[in-house]
Scaffold this motif. Sequence first.
Motif, mmCIF file in Angstrom:
data_model
loop_
_atom_site.group_PDB
_atom_site.id
_atom_site.type_symbol
_atom_site.label_atom_id
_atom_site.label_comp_id
_atom_site.label_asym_id
_atom_site.label_seq_id
_atom_site.Cartn_x
_atom_site.Cartn_y
_atom_site.Cartn_z
ATOM 1 N N UNK A 165 0.841 -1.190 0.000
ATOM 2 C CA UNK A 165 0.000 0.000 0.000
ATOM 3 C C UNK A 165 0.875 1.237 0.000
ATOM 4 N N UNK A 166 0.257 2.307 -0.485
ATOM 5 C CA UNK A 166 0.995 3.569 -0.575
ATOM 6 C C UNK A 166 1.142 4.190 0.807
ATOM 7 N N UNK A 167 2.318 4.809 1.031
ATOM 8 C CA UNK A 167 2.553 5.537 2.292
ATOM 9 C C UNK A 167 2.614 7.034 2.053
ATOM 10 N N UNK A 168 2.192 7.442 0.824
ATOM 11 C CA UNK A 168 2.277 8.862 0.484
ATOM 12 C C UNK A 168 1.288 9.663 1.309
ATOM 13 N N UNK A 169 1.592 10.923 1.489
ATOM 14 C CA UNK A 169 0.735 11.826 2.254
ATOM 15 C C UNK A 169 -0.399 12.321 1.364
ATOM 16 N N UNK A 170 -1.611 12.378 1.938
ATOM 17 C CA UNK A 170 -2.759 12.828 1.167
ATOM 18 C C UNK A 170 -2.635 14.303 0.845
ATOM 19 N N UNK A 171 -3.189 14.697 -0.288
ATOM 20 C CA UNK A 171 -3.161 16.104 -0.683
ATOM 21 C C UNK A 171 -4.473 16.448 -1.370
ATOM 22 N N UNK A 172 -4.791 17.728 -1.435
ATOM 23 C CA UNK A 172 -5.989 18.183 -2.130
ATOM 24 C C UNK A 172 -7.262 17.651 -1.494
ATOM 25 N N UNK A 173 -8.169 17.176 -2.344
ATOM 26 C CA UNK A 173 -9.458 16.669 -1.863
ATOM 27 C C UNK A 173 -9.281 15.454 -0.963
ATOM 28 N N UNK A 174 -8.316 14.584 -1.294
ATOM 29 C CA UNK A 174 -8.069 13.403 -0.482
ATOM 30 C C UNK A 174 -7.681 13.806 0.940
ATOM 31 N N UNK A 175 -6.857 14.873 1.056
ATOM 32 C CA UNK A 175 -6.437 15.327 2.381
ATOM 33 C C UNK A 175 -7.644 15.800 3.191
ATOM 34 N N UNK A 176 -8.601 16.464 2.534
ATOM 35 C CA UNK A 176 -9.797 16.937 3.234
ATOM 36 C C UNK A 176 -10.651 15.760 3.718
ATOM 37 N N UNK A 177 -10.771 14.721 2.885
ATOM 38 C CA UNK A 177 -11.542 13.530 3.272
ATOM 39 C C UNK A 177 -10.881 12.840 4.455
ATOM 40 N N UNK A 178 -9.531 12.675 4.361
ATOM 41 C CA UNK A 178 -8.798 12.006 5.433
ATOM 42 C C UNK A 178 -8.901 12.798 6.732
ATOM 43 N N UNK A 179 -8.758 14.116 6.629
ATOM 44 C CA UNK A 179 -8.822 14.958 7.828
ATOM 45 C C UNK A 179 -10.195 14.856 8.487
ATOM 46 N N UNK A 180 -11.239 14.765 7.683
ATOM 47 C CA UNK A 180 -12.589 14.689 8.257
ATOM 48 C C UNK A 180 -12.789 13.384 9.022
#
Length: 288
Positions: A165-180
């Motif tokens: 699995x990827x260990x990259x940091x979320x960015x953009x819309x994905x970061x907002x979903x993850x943060x929520x």
Amino acid sequence: MSHTAHIRSHRKPRRSASTIAMRAGVAGGVLSTLAVAGASGSANAAEPVTQTLELPTLTADLAAQIAQSADATQQAAANYELQAERDAAAAQAAKEAKADLAEAKKKAAEEKRKAEEAARKAAAERASRDAQRAALSASVEISSESGSNSGSGSASASVGASAGVSTSTASGSAAAVVAFVRAQVGDAYVSGGTGPNSWDCSGLVQAAFRQVNIDLPRVSQAQSTAGTQVSLSNLQPGDILYWGGAGSAYHVGVYVGDGMFVGAQNPSTGVALKSLSYDPPSGAVRVL
């Protein structure tokens, strides 16, 4: 003059013709009367004798007895008709009960078949998850051994690589979903919950993607086919994980990176951050 002349003769004196005729007429009349009477008697003897019977007088007691007899006859007829109706109703009820029993047996057999099929599918999915869990556990153990030799920083990278699995940091819309979803960790699990302090699995996922103006279906079955299917070895933060078949999933969560996901699991754990090895998903879809 004879010496016997003064003695009255003993011979009957001669009757005159008129006397004789009169007596003959009387005798004839008597004979005629007798003849008529005899003829009349014969005629009367030839006629049948009619006997007149007197009917008994209809008393009040006799009338009451006749009325009671009529009532008894009517009641017997009514009882017979009622019994006939009951027999017909019982026969109809028995027929309907037989049909209902056959239908119930048919439905029971169908339900049993469906239950057995569901049990087979659940067993297959459970076996698949167990296999994935075993593979992830083995990968974690290998990564731990590697980390003890090369340091904790490289250990984290090894876990991600070994798990595929990827260990990259979320960015953009994905970061907002993850943060929520991370912000909801610790909230209660409630079936049908859509927030803000209690959730079920699909309610949490739907609310998370609503933060980036993406309107997902409400239930997990539909969410498991809402995007593009992706391999579990190529996950990115913000991907939707599902458990069960695509289109028939019974649970969903959000992958947040580093081999972790957030999901509204159950009433005992609530919304929790878990490792993929805790309960390996069946598949994933990418919406972002």
